[in-house]
Write an enzyme that holds these catalytic residues in place. Structure first.
Site, mmCIF file in Angstrom:
data_model
loop_
_atom_site.group_PDB
_atom_site.id
_atom_site.type_symbol
_atom_site.label_atom_id
_atom_site.label_comp_id
_atom_site.label_asym_id
_atom_site.label_seq_id
_atom_site.Cartn_x
_atom_site.Cartn_y
_atom_site.Cartn_z
ATOM 1 N N THR A 1 -11.703 5.965 10.876
ATOM 2 C CA THR A 1 -11.749 5.471 12.262
ATOM 3 C C THR A 1 -11.305 6.550 13.251
ATOM 4 O OG1 THR A 1 -9.643 4.432 11.796
ATOM 5 C CG2 THR A 1 -11.555 3.004 11.843
ATOM 6 N N LYS B 1 0.847 -1.200 0.000
ATOM 7 C CA LYS B 1 0.000 0.000 0.000
ATOM 8 C C LYS B 1 0.875 1.241 0.000
ATOM 9 C CE LYS B 1 -2.414 1.676 3.745
ATOM 10 N NZ LYS B 1 -2.472 3.141 3.898
ATOM 11 N N ASP C 1 -3.495 4.350 -1.954
ATOM 12 C CA ASP C 1 -4.459 4.821 -0.955
ATOM 13 C C ASP C 1 -4.501 6.341 -0.956
ATOM 14 O OD1 ASP C 1 -6.241 4.834 1.138
ATOM 15 O OD2 ASP C 1 -4.750 4.387 2.674
ATOM 16 N N LYS D 1 -7.515 8.159 -1.240
ATOM 17 C CA LYS D 1 -8.792 8.627 -0.670
ATOM 18 C C LYS D 1 -9.321 9.847 -1.425
ATOM 19 C CE LYS D 1 -8.004 6.780 3.984
ATOM 20 N NZ LYS D 1 -6.589 6.359 3.938
ATOM 21 N N LEU D 2 -9.596 9.645 -2.698
ATOM 22 C CA LEU D 2 -10.047 10.760 -3.541
ATOM 23 C C LEU D 2 -11.406 11.281 -3.080
ATOM 24 C CD1 LEU D 2 -9.158 9.182 -7.017
ATOM 25 C CD2 LEU D 2 -7.764 10.749 -5.650
ATOM 26 N N ASP E 1 -13.697 14.759 -4.446
ATOM 27 C CA ASP E 1 -13.786 16.051 -5.138
ATOM 28 C C ASP E 1 -15.055 16.024 -5.976
ATOM 29 O OD1 ASP E 1 -13.131 18.539 -6.464
ATOM 30 O OD2 ASP E 1 -11.013 18.123 -6.042
ATOM 31 N N ILE E 2 -15.250 16.984 -6.851
ATOM 32 C CA ILE E 2 -16.447 16.932 -7.693
ATOM 33 C C ILE E 2 -16.306 15.738 -8.648
ATOM 34 C CG2 ILE E 2 -16.925 19.409 -7.523
ATOM 35 C CD1 ILE E 2 -15.778 19.699 -10.377
ATOM 36 N N PRO E 3 -17.438 15.195 -9.106
ATOM 37 C CA PRO E 3 -17.386 13.963 -9.909
ATOM 38 C C PRO E 3 -16.428 14.049 -11.096
ATOM 39 C CG PRO E 3 -19.646 14.396 -9.261
ATOM 40 C CD PRO E 3 -18.845 15.585 -8.798
ATOM 41 N N ASN E 4 -16.458 15.163 -11.824
ATOM 42 C CA ASN E 4 -15.603 15.269 -13.001
ATOM 43 C C ASN E 4 -14.128 15.196 -12.633
ATOM 44 O OD1 ASN E 4 -15.216 15.866 -15.884
ATOM 45 N ND2 ASN E 4 -14.290 17.753 -15.085
ATOM 46 N N ARG F 1 -3.292 -6.739 14.184
ATOM 47 C CA ARG F 1 -2.108 -6.999 15.010
ATOM 48 C C ARG F 1 -1.976 -8.490 15.276
ATOM 49 N NH1 ARG F 1 -1.029 -2.881 13.397
ATOM 50 N NH2 ARG F 1 -0.294 -0.997 14.419
ATOM 51 N N GLY G 1 1.121 -2.532 8.856
ATOM 52 C CA GLY G 1 2.284 -1.655 8.722
ATOM 53 C C GLY G 1 3.347 -1.970 9.762
ATOM 54 N N ARG G 2 3.236 -1.299 10.911
ATOM 55 C CA ARG G 2 4.311 -1.344 11.904
ATOM 56 C C ARG G 2 4.717 -2.731 12.403
ATOM 57 N NH1 ARG G 2 1.512 3.536 14.889
ATOM 58 N NH2 ARG G 2 -0.184 2.489 13.796
HETATM 59 O O1 C5P Z 1 1.117 0.419 11.229
HETATM 60 P P1 C5P Z 1 -0.304 -0.021 11.091
HETATM 61 O O2 C5P Z 1 -0.446 -1.524 10.886
HETATM 62 O O3 C5P Z 1 -1.176 0.484 12.210
HETATM 63 O O4 C5P Z 1 -0.778 0.665 9.734
HETATM 64 C C1 C5P Z 1 -2.090 0.573 9.283
HETATM 65 C C2 C5P Z 1 -2.239 1.274 7.977
HETATM 66 O O5 C5P Z 1 -3.632 1.304 7.657
HETATM 67 C C3 C5P Z 1 -1.785 2.727 7.963
HETATM 68 O O6 C5P Z 1 -1.311 3.009 6.623
HETATM 69 C C4 C5P Z 1 -3.038 3.502 8.253
HETATM 70 O O7 C5P Z 1 -3.032 4.782 7.689
HETATM 71 C C5 C5P Z 1 -4.091 2.641 7.569
HETATM 72 N N1 C5P Z 1 -5.426 2.783 8.121
HETATM 73 C C6 C5P Z 1 -5.739 2.520 9.449
HETATM 74 N N2 C5P Z 1 -7.008 2.657 9.895
HETATM 75 C C7 C5P Z 1 -7.968 3.041 9.062
HETATM 76 C C8 C5P Z 1 -7.684 3.288 7.727
HETATM 77 C C9 C5P Z 1 -6.381 3.156 7.283
HETATM 78 O O8 C5P Z 1 -4.881 2.147 10.214
HETATM 79 N N3 C5P Z 1 -9.194 3.127 9.495
#
Ligand code: C5P
Length: 232
Positions: A121, A35, A62, A64-65, A67-70, A182, A211-212
């Site tokens: 979230t 991603k 990712d 997250k667009l 804006d206006i439809p066009n 996790r 991610g982490r």
């Molecule tokens: O490091 P971690 O596993 O928490 O990363 C989660 C990824 O998912 C990040 O890129 C974060 O921006 C994204 N994300 C999120 N919660 C959301 C939407 C996207 O953690 N509701």
């Protein structure tokens, strides 16, 4: 319904192109999906997307667009020139925006799937009320999910706790991508509502975003493989 082919997407949340490429080097073929978010895209642009795809990874862009439809349709048309498999846009942009985006997708990049983000979230009920949205976050997620899928989005991004109700409402077809994952024993960081990879797959996720737990692991490739093993 449990997904027996839930796949891992690495959230490549790193500061520089050099850091990101070094991480992919360490990961090798331990994963297939990456991603790319706003941080790296705004710094390094389309060339960076091509660079990652050239290494053999599927790309989830990712952006997250909203804006206006066009404008959104034109952005989708531009992105269709890139090797992107999944692209996000905001459900709160409205049905017309998603319909226009989907028409551009159908015309220029039918193999790219559009995923609607419903309620971030980071938004809670008081924040929604401050926007004059009086629905609870759960109601608003369901509302925007219905609107987005009805307007042609191929899937949704949602938190793991929303998986079961969304699958119950919308069935097996929409692609559902779930962050906030996790593996057992790893730090939650600041994520509050988390699930393990196996539980997310059991609850119906097609893709988990991690991610982490991988990026900060002593051995990222091993961490990625352990998650894949849990999914399998
Ligand atoms: O490091 P971690 O596993 O928490 O990363 C989660 C990824 O998912 C990040 O890129 C974060 O921006 C994204 N994300 C999120 N919660 C959301 C939407 C996207 O953690 N509701």
């Amino acid at each position: 319904m449990p997904k027996d082919n839930c796949q891992l997407i690495l959230a490549l949340d790193l500061e520089t192109r050099a850091d990101a490429l070094a991480m992919l080097e360490r990961l090798g073929d331990s994963l297939g999906w990456v991603k790319i978010g706003l941080q790296l895209f705004t710094a390094y642009g389309p060339d960076f997307v091509r660079e990652v795809a050239d290494k053999g990874y599927h790309v989830f862009l990712d952006l997250k667009l909203h804006d206006i439809p066009n404008t959104v349709a034109k952005a989708v048309q531009s992105i269709s020139q890139l090797p992107v498999d999944l692209l996000t846009l905001h459900g709160s942009g409205g049905a017309e925006m998603i319909e226009w985006a989907n028409r551009a997708r159908n015309e220029y990049a039918p193999s790219m799937n559009l995923l609607a983000v419903t309620v971030l979230t980071s938004m809670d009920a008081p924040q929604l009320r401050s926007l004059n949205v009086n629905a609870s976050p759960e109601e608003q997620v369901r509302h925007l999910a219905k609107l987005s899928l009805g307007a042609g989005a191929q899937g949704l991004v949602c938190s793991s706790l929303e998986l079961a109700p969304l699958r119950a409402s919308f069935g097996d077809d929409p692609i559902i991508v779930t962050p906030g994952i996790r593996p057992k024993g790893s730090s939650a960081d600041e994520q509050k509502r988390i699930m393990t990879p196996a539980d997310a797959a059991a609850a119906g996720s097609d893709f988990i975003v991690v991610g982490r737990p991988i990026l900060k692991a002593a051995d990222p490739a091993e961490a990625a493989r352990a998650i894949q093993a849990e999914l399998a």
